[in-house]
Design a protein around this motif. Structure first.
Motif, PDB file in Angstrom:
ATOM      1  N   ASP A 111      11.054  20.180  48.500  1.00 16.11           N
ATOM      2  CA  ASP A 111      10.522  20.468  47.176  1.00 16.11           C
ATOM      3  C   ASP A 111       9.259  19.626  46.972  1.00 16.11           C
ATOM      4  N   HIS A 112       8.796  19.506  45.731  1.00 17.23           N
ATOM      5  CA  HIS A 112       7.565  18.759  45.477  1.00 17.23           C
ATOM      6  C   HIS A 112       7.703  17.275  45.836  1.00 17.23           C
ATOM      7  N   VAL A 113       8.897  16.718  45.690  1.00 14.70           N
ATOM      8  CA  VAL A 113       9.127  15.316  46.047  1.00 14.70           C
ATOM      9  C   VAL A 113       8.884  15.116  47.546  1.00 14.70           C
ATOM     10  N   THR A 114       9.316  16.090  48.329  1.00 17.76           N
ATOM     11  CA  THR A 114       9.107  16.023  49.781  1.00 17.76           C
ATOM     12  C   THR A 114       7.620  16.025  50.105  1.00 17.76           C
ATOM     13  N   LEU A 115       6.890  16.917  49.469  1.00 17.80           N
ATOM     14  CA  LEU A 115       5.447  17.010  49.737  1.00 17.80           C
ATOM     15  C   LEU A 115       4.731  15.714  49.360  1.00 17.80           C
ATOM     16  N   GLN A 116       5.129  15.114  48.238  1.00 12.73           N
ATOM     17  CA  GLN A 116       4.517  13.839  47.828  1.00 12.73           C
ATOM     18  C   GLN A 116       4.777  12.761  48.877  1.00 12.73           C
ATOM     19  N   TYR A 117       5.989  12.749  49.428  1.00 14.42           N
ATOM     20  CA  TYR A 117       6.325  11.754  50.450  1.00 14.42           C
ATOM     21  C   TYR A 117       5.512  11.971  51.723  1.00 14.42           C
ATOM     22  N   LEU A 118       5.327  13.221  52.103  1.00 24.49           N
ATOM     23  CA  LEU A 118       4.527  13.517  53.292  1.00 24.49           C
ATOM     24  C   LEU A 118       3.108  12.984  53.137  1.00 24.49           C
ATOM     25  N   LYS A 119       2.553  13.118  51.932  1.00 21.54           N
ATOM     26  CA  LYS A 119       1.208  12.588  51.687  1.00 21.54           C
ATOM     27  C   LYS A 119       1.213  11.062  51.671  1.00 21.54           C
ATOM     28  N   LEU A 120       2.250  10.482  51.054  1.00 19.47           N
ATOM     29  CA  LEU A 120       2.371   9.026  51.010  1.00 19.47           C
ATOM     30  C   LEU A 120       2.409   8.445  52.417  1.00 19.47           C
ATOM     31  N   THR A 121       3.123   9.101  53.318  1.00 21.79           N
ATOM     32  CA  THR A 121       3.297   8.573  54.676  1.00 21.79           C
ATOM     33  C   THR A 121       2.151   8.957  55.602  1.00 21.79           C
ATOM     34  N   GLY A 122       1.075   9.482  55.055  1.00 22.16           N
ATOM     35  CA  GLY A 122      -0.133   9.665  55.840  1.00 22.16           C
ATOM     36  C   GLY A 122      -0.292  10.997  56.509  1.00 22.16           C
ATOM     37  N   ARG A 123       0.609  11.963  56.236  1.00 21.72           N
ATOM     38  CA  ARG A 123       0.380  13.300  56.786  1.00 21.72           C
ATOM     39  C   ARG A 123      -0.866  13.885  56.104  1.00 21.72           C
ATOM     40  N   SER A 124      -1.634  14.648  56.854  1.00 20.59           N
ATOM     41  CA  SER A 124      -2.909  15.140  56.333  1.00 20.59           C
ATOM     42  C   SER A 124      -2.695  16.196  55.256  1.00 20.59           C
ATOM     43  N   ASP A 125      -3.683  16.350  54.386  1.00 22.96           N
ATOM     44  CA  ASP A 125      -3.604  17.362  53.325  1.00 22.96           C
ATOM     45  C   ASP A 125      -3.461  18.754  53.922  1.00 22.96           C
ATOM     46  N   GLU A 126      -4.179  19.019  55.020  1.00 17.78           N
ATOM     47  CA  GLU A 126      -4.110  20.338  55.640  1.00 17.78           C
ATOM     48  C   GLU A 126      -2.698  20.622  56.158  1.00 17.78           C
ATOM     49  N   THR A 127      -2.085  19.612  56.768  1.00 19.40           N
ATOM     50  CA  THR A 127      -0.727  19.796  57.284  1.00 19.40           C
ATOM     51  C   THR A 127       0.252  20.034  56.145  1.00 19.40           C
ATOM     52  N   VAL A 128       0.137  19.261  55.070  1.00 19.68           N
ATOM     53  CA  VAL A 128       1.046  19.430  53.935  1.00 19.68           C
ATOM     54  C   VAL A 128       0.847  20.804  53.292  1.00 19.68           C
ATOM     55  N   ALA A 129      -0.392  21.266  53.211  1.00 20.03           N
ATOM     56  CA  ALA A 129      -0.658  22.609  52.661  1.00 20.03           C
ATOM     57  C   ALA A 129      -0.016  23.678  53.531  1.00 20.03           C
ATOM     58  N   MET A 130      -0.097  23.504  54.844  1.00 20.07           N
ATOM     59  CA  MET A 130       0.534  24.463  55.758  1.00 20.07           C
ATOM     60  C   MET A 130       2.046  24.471  55.573  1.00 20.07           C
ATOM     61  N   ILE A 131       2.652  23.293  55.455  1.00 23.68           N
ATOM     62  CA  ILE A 131       4.106  23.184  55.284  1.00 23.68           C
ATOM     63  C   ILE A 131       4.546  23.900  54.002  1.00 23.68           C
ATOM     64  N   GLU A 132       3.837  23.613  52.901  1.00 25.89           N
ATOM     65  CA  GLU A 132       4.222  24.230  51.635  1.00 25.89           C
ATOM     66  C   GLU A 132       4.038  25.749  51.673  1.00 25.89           C
ATOM     67  N   ALA A 133       2.915  26.210  52.227  1.00 30.24           N
ATOM     68  CA  ALA A 133       2.656  27.650  52.267  1.00 30.24           C
ATOM     69  C   ALA A 133       3.709  28.375  53.097  1.00 30.24           C
ATOM     70  N   TYR A 134       4.055  27.803  54.247  1.00 32.02           N
ATOM     71  CA  TYR A 134       5.054  28.453  55.110  1.00 32.02           C
ATOM     72  C   TYR A 134       6.418  28.504  54.422  1.00 32.02           C
ATOM     73  N   LEU A 135       6.870  27.383  53.880  1.00 34.13           N
ATOM     74  CA  LEU A 135       8.211  27.338  53.297  1.00 34.13           C
ATOM     75  C   LEU A 135       8.314  28.216  52.060  1.00 34.13           C
ATOM     76  N   ARG A 136       7.239  28.279  51.268  1.00 31.95           N
ATOM     77  CA  ARG A 136       7.262  29.191  50.111  1.00 31.95           C
ATOM     78  C   ARG A 136       7.325  30.645  50.573  1.00 31.95           C
ATOM     79  N   ALA A 137       6.513  30.970  51.591  1.00 34.82           N
ATOM     80  CA  ALA A 137       6.467  32.355  52.070  1.00 34.82           C
ATOM     81  C   ALA A 137       7.789  32.786  52.671  1.00 34.82           C
ATOM     82  N   ASN A 138       8.543  31.816  53.207  1.00 33.58           N
ATOM     83  CA  ASN A 138       9.794  32.176  53.874  1.00 33.58           C
ATOM     84  C   ASN A 138      11.022  31.828  53.038  1.00 33.58           C
ATOM     85  N   ASN A 139      10.818  31.637  51.738  1.00 31.97           N
ATOM     86  CA  ASN A 139      11.915  31.351  50.797  1.00 31.97           C
ATOM     87  C   ASN A 139      12.751  30.151  51.233  1.00 31.97           C
ATOM     88  N   MET A 140      12.072  29.085  51.664  1.00 32.07           N
ATOM     89  CA  MET A 140      12.755  27.858  52.067  1.00 32.07           C
ATOM     90  C   MET A 140      12.293  26.655  51.230  1.00 32.07           C
TER      91      MET A 140
END
Length: 994
Positions: A413-442
């Motif tokens: 959820d959004h808490v997960t995405l915030q943590y990914l950014k906190l731990t240094g994952r790139s914005d592009e990677t986090v955007a890809m993760i969110e887009a994929y999981l939303r598109a696949n109902n996950m």
């Protein structure tokens, strides 16, 4: 345009996704030629043969997890190699088969918002099946994997349908295959895994096959974190001193692992001193979503440590498996698993001021143990989720083994995405993760209306009801509210010996043991704390409790309180990030003043690597029979695990560890009794030094920064000087040294032929051991100190090893000779054959002699006699430890008859060819009048085709008793393993035929 059943081999070149950088061209190609599909190259299932192995696969590059897509400097052959023409031909052949993929119609593109595409994926919504909308999120991950890997060989359309129809099929205990995206190891379990792989290569050679077929086909990450011991504590130089001792003891093991990282493809080894495997996995290795050659799919992982479940807090499906099962997974074997039920656990409300994530997880553990979740997934949801940080979720997920679940899953959820950014994952990677999981109902978006999901059963906890607590003194699920601790402790002193009892006579309960510590008088009593350790992945990954401990230390220093000098205090962070934020906050200084200096980056006290306590303290405990206590922020407190001299061991939050260290005893009511006296002579209570939730949040906000994660994991790939100086040969077959006491060629494949041996009979077997309930893997195969009078010690002394160099059982798991001798060597083991005598001994039934378990086992084995083990409930609980199955097999044990088994241990027994049998409900050895002095015959068919999963068999004894048991081969695949004498011989024979 689609990849074939062999795509994981092609994926090996690019699966190391550099999550910390947008420079990810190697893994985010959207080329349509690289695309979808099953993640393994070869079917190892006899019923689905499909040969694809080739020496050409050795030519694939092996990427590290470094931040800028460069090879890791500590992996000697990580440069790109030339792909052979043979592999090109295979790729063309696989490409021609791609059009046959059963689900090609739902393989679709995921567009980027600004144009272009993230990649392609298998779309669950495109199936237009309303049943999928009601599936738990954790089951959707299994479904996506089955669809993507569906080749009608290893994974069939029927398997996919079983998962889609989960509501109806799960109660029927149906079997499905699962192919995890990667495998995670730590060094205690990783060394024997690499030993097995090296030995399997030799076996392939002897069978005239290609040894290079033994190579991981999925990414394998091995973090060296289990070897550091707390030899030096309370010192500014402790980290360096302990690491030097760690390398002195383990140089041979570390060199072997470094060899493995070069000899085997697709294997990343994270050097010692980097952190705890599960925290490194959470902060760095976890992808959440893979993007492999333009194909997107959820991250999933199995690990050889039971607390692999910690990654479930990040929305990554992960759990612990036995080492031998992990090895088969590496080699392309689909995991065969029973489609699990899912317990929906609704969280509501908000935790009260001063309550910690540790208090919450101990509460959740008790609730779930009572509900019964063995073999099930637990999925958390509800309004309370928004108030739980990612670190809090990871703490709850981490202790899944303690509450018995396969997973404790938190959807992204959004808490997960915030943590990914906190731990240094790139914005592009986090955007890809969110887009994929939303598109696949996950993806869960709590700002939107939630559709009801189906669960097998439902639980609910109002977080406002959670109160401060600890667990112990011998099991993690024996929770004690803090306000009841004093009464509970005194009850434990009174009660008979057991999980909640020490049977100390009333007249001895006030006994005081006086001793001299560094020339000054000192004293301890029952309940005195002698070890206080901030340790373990469960808590050290959580900034709120770590900084909370620092605040407790600061307030104590300000008021003039001081931890007694004879208490062994230590702080072992799970990653360098913790050190950075403790230093930035200024709180490490106060922890140091209280003796909680950093001692190293690894598991330490939580796994028994607590080191020695002061000799004068130890003498006072043993000479006066004192029930001394350890308080640790760990996840396991089984008797004999933390330290041989601490009979009482309590799990607590890091702030409470500091508080109990200051109090010096567990025999205290923090509400009414002071911790000590301050500078002004006034009483200081726990409430005077306990930080508020707001105080902690303030420090977390100002001290935990993304740059800390980036800097830590940039340096992790550089190793350290001691690691980098290790020189290893580059040959792909290991040169076994017969004189080595660390690495030894095991006998598993000795005299192996291509023909499976078939089921083994058990006739007139003697009982080697007769156990009660809750025998843990620590009892069966201890990881801690090698006792000076043990068979393992005798073996080492005969080979010129000084006692100071014995090291631990855990560090010597690469040597089968030592581990066989260390099986059932726990000094706290209780064997009913010994009539109350505690320790690693048994009765050799034919002679009546009392012998060490190993010596008795060898006497039975040399005379050609089979042996079995009788046990109670929860046999094999605790850490996932393959030596707890390998050791009994080498001792000649043919079967274990128990009331119930821990999930991973049962699987391990099957993997080593040992028959697991369960008594019928309401029966056990005692109710059936079995003493262990009988001889046992198990009437199991000798033709594998006549054995069915879960069938009943009759067991008879030589004194006329007869009873029925259930054979715990749970799947057809497990029967195939049994037919071959174990999972590894099965894999070797199948690979040899290809």
């Amino acid at each position: 345009m689609y990849k074939s059943t062999s795509s994981s081999i092609l994926r090996a070149a690019s699966s190391r996704s550099p999550l910390f950088s947008s420079r990810s061209s190697l893994t985010q190609s959207s080329s349509s030629s690289a695309a979808a599909s099953p993640s393994s190259s070869s079917s190892l299932l006899g019923r689905r043969p499909f040969a694809t192995s080739s020496p050409a696969f050795r030519s694939l590059p092996r990427w590290s997890h470094c931040l800028h897509s460069r090879p890791s400097p500590f992996r000697l052959s990580s440069q790109i190699r030339t792909v052979s023409p043979g592999l090109d031909r295979l790729k063309r052949n696989f490409s021609s088969m791609a059009s046959e993929h059963p689900f090609k119609g739902i393989f679709t593109t995921l567009p980027k918002p600004g144009g272009g595409e993230f990649g392609k994926f298998y779309s669950l919504p495109a199936l237009n099946d309303p049943r999928i909308d009601k599936l738990p999120y954790s089951i959707r991950i299994l479904l996506e994997s089955a669809i993507r890997n569906c080749d009608n060989f290893q994974v069939t359309k029927d398997d996919v349908e079983k998962i889609i129809d989960w509501e109806k099929t799960a109660p029927k205990q149906v079997e499905i295959p699962f192919k995890p995206a990667r495998v995670l190891l730590q060094d205690f379990t990783g060394v024997p895994a690499v030993v097995d792989l090296a030995c399997m290569r030799d076996a392939m050679n002897k069978l005239g096959s290609d040894s290079n077929k033994i190579n991981p086909l999925v990414p394998v990450d091995l973090v060296i974190d289990h070897s550091v011991q707390v030899d030096v504590a309370r010192s500014e130089n402790a980290v360096q001193a302990n690491m030097e001792l760690e390398f002195q003891r383990n140089k041979e093991r570390f060199a072997f692992l470094k060899w493995g990282s070069t000899a085997f493809q697709n294997m990343l080894v994270v050097p010692p001193g980097s952190g705890i495997v599960h925290q490194v996995n959470l902060e760095y290795l976890g992808r959440v979503v893979f993007n492999t050659q333009g194909v997107l799919y959820p991250d999933s992982v199995v690990g050889t440590d039971s607390h692999t479940t910690m990654i479930d807090g990040l929305g990554v499906a992960g759990w612990g498996v036995g080492g031998i099962e992990a090895e088969a997974t590496m080699l392309g074997q689909p995991m065969s698993m029973v489609l699990p039920g899912v317990v929906g656990f609704k969280l509501s409300g908000k935790m009260r001021n001063g309550v910690t994530a540790t208090d919450l997880v101990l509460t959740v553990t008790q609730i779930l143990r009572k509900h019964g979740v063995v073999g099930k997934f637990v999925e958390f949801y509800g309004d309370g989720m928004s108030g739980l940080s990612l670190a809090d979720r990871a703490t709850i997920a981490n202790m899944s083994p303690e509450y018995g679940a396969t997973m404790g899953f938190f959807p992204v959820d959004h808490v997960t995405l915030q943590y990914l950014k906190l731990t240094g994952r790139s914005d592009e990677t986090v955007a890809m993760i969110e887009a994929y999981l939303r598109a696949n109902n996950m993806f869960v978006d709590y700002s939107e209306p939630q559709q009801d999901r189906a669960y097998s059963s439902y639980l609910e906890l109002n977080l406002d009801n959670v109160e401060p607590c600890i667990s112990g003194p011998k099991r993690p699920h024996d929770r004690v509210p803090l306000k009841e601790m004093k009464a509970d402790w005194n009850s434990c002193l009174d009660s008979k010996v057991g999980f909640k009892g020490f049977a100390i006579p009333k007249e001895a309960q006030e006994k005081v043991a006086n001793f001299s510590f560094n020339g000054k008088p000192a004293e301890i009593t029952h309940g005195s704390v002698v070890i206080a350790a901030i340790t373990s992945c469960t808590n050290t990954s959580n900034p709120s409790v770590m900084l909370g401990a620092g605040l407790v230390a600061k307030k104590a220093c300000d008021l003039g309180l001081q931890v007694k000098p004879w208490i062994k205090t230590s702080l072992a962070p799970g990653s360098g990030v913790v050190t950075k934020y403790l230093l930035k906050s200024g709180l490490q200084e106060y922890l140091n003043q209280q003796g909680f200096n950093i001692v190293g980056y690894g598991c330490t006290t939580c796994i028994g690597n607590s080191g020695e306590i002061n000799e004068s303290v130890g003498a006072a405990i043993t000479e006066n029979d004192i029930v001394a206590a350890a308080v640790l922020s760990g996840n396991r407190n089984f008797e004999g695990r933390v330290h041989p001299l601490t009979r009482a061991n309590y799990l607590a939050s890091p702030p409470l560890v500091v508080a109990y260290a200051l109090a010096g005893t567990v025999n205290i009511d923090f509400e009414t009794e002071p911790i000590g006296k301050g500078k002004n002579g006034k009483d200081v209570f726990l409430r005077d030094i306990w930080p508020t939730t707001e105080e902690i949040a303030e420090v977390v906000q100002s001290s935990v920064l993304p740059d800390m994660f980036r800097a830590t994991y940039e340096s992790i790939t550089k190793g350290n000087p001691m690691w980098n100086e290790l020189s290893v040969p580059e040959n792909t077959l290991y040169s076994w040294d017969p004189k080595s006491t660390y690495i030894h060629e095991p006998p598993y494949f000795k005299d192996m032929t291509m023909d499976p041996p078939g089921p083994h009979s058990v006739k007139d077997a003697y009982c080697l051991l007769n156990f009660g309930d809750s025998i843990t893997t620590d009892h069966i195969s201890p990881a801690g100190n090698i006792q000076k009078d043990s068979p393992a010690a005798k073996y080492l002394i005969e080979r010129g090893v000084d006692r100071k160099d014995f090291n631990s059982y855990g560090s010597r798991r690469g040597n089968d000779e030592i581990m066989a001798r260390g099986t059932f060597a726990n000094i706290r083991i209780v064997n009913k054959l010994m009539n109350g005598e505690v320790g690693p001994k048994t009765v050799h039934i034919p002679s009546g002699e009392k012998l060490s378990v190993f010596d008795a086992a060898m006497r039975y084995k040399s005379s050609g006699e089979d042996t079995i083990i009788l046990a109670g409930a929860e046999y094999g609980s605790g850490s996932s430890r393959d030596w707890a199955a390998k050791g009994p097999m080498l001792q000649g044990v043919k079967a274990v008859i128990a009331k119930s088994f821990e999930r991973i241990h049962r699987s391990n027994l099957v993997g080593m060819g040992i028959i697991p049998l369960c008594f019928k409900s309401g029966e056990d050895a005692d109710t059936l009048g079995l003493t262990g002095h009988e001889r046992y015959t198990i009437h199991l068919p000798t033709d594998i085709s006549e054995i069915r999963p879960g069938q009943d068999v009759t067991v008879t004894t030589d004194n006329g008793k007869s009873f029925t048991c259930t054979v715990r081969f749970d799947t057809e695949v497990e029967l195939a393993y049994f037919n071959h004498g174990g999972i590894l011989p099965y894999v070797i024979r199948n690979l040899s035929k290809q």
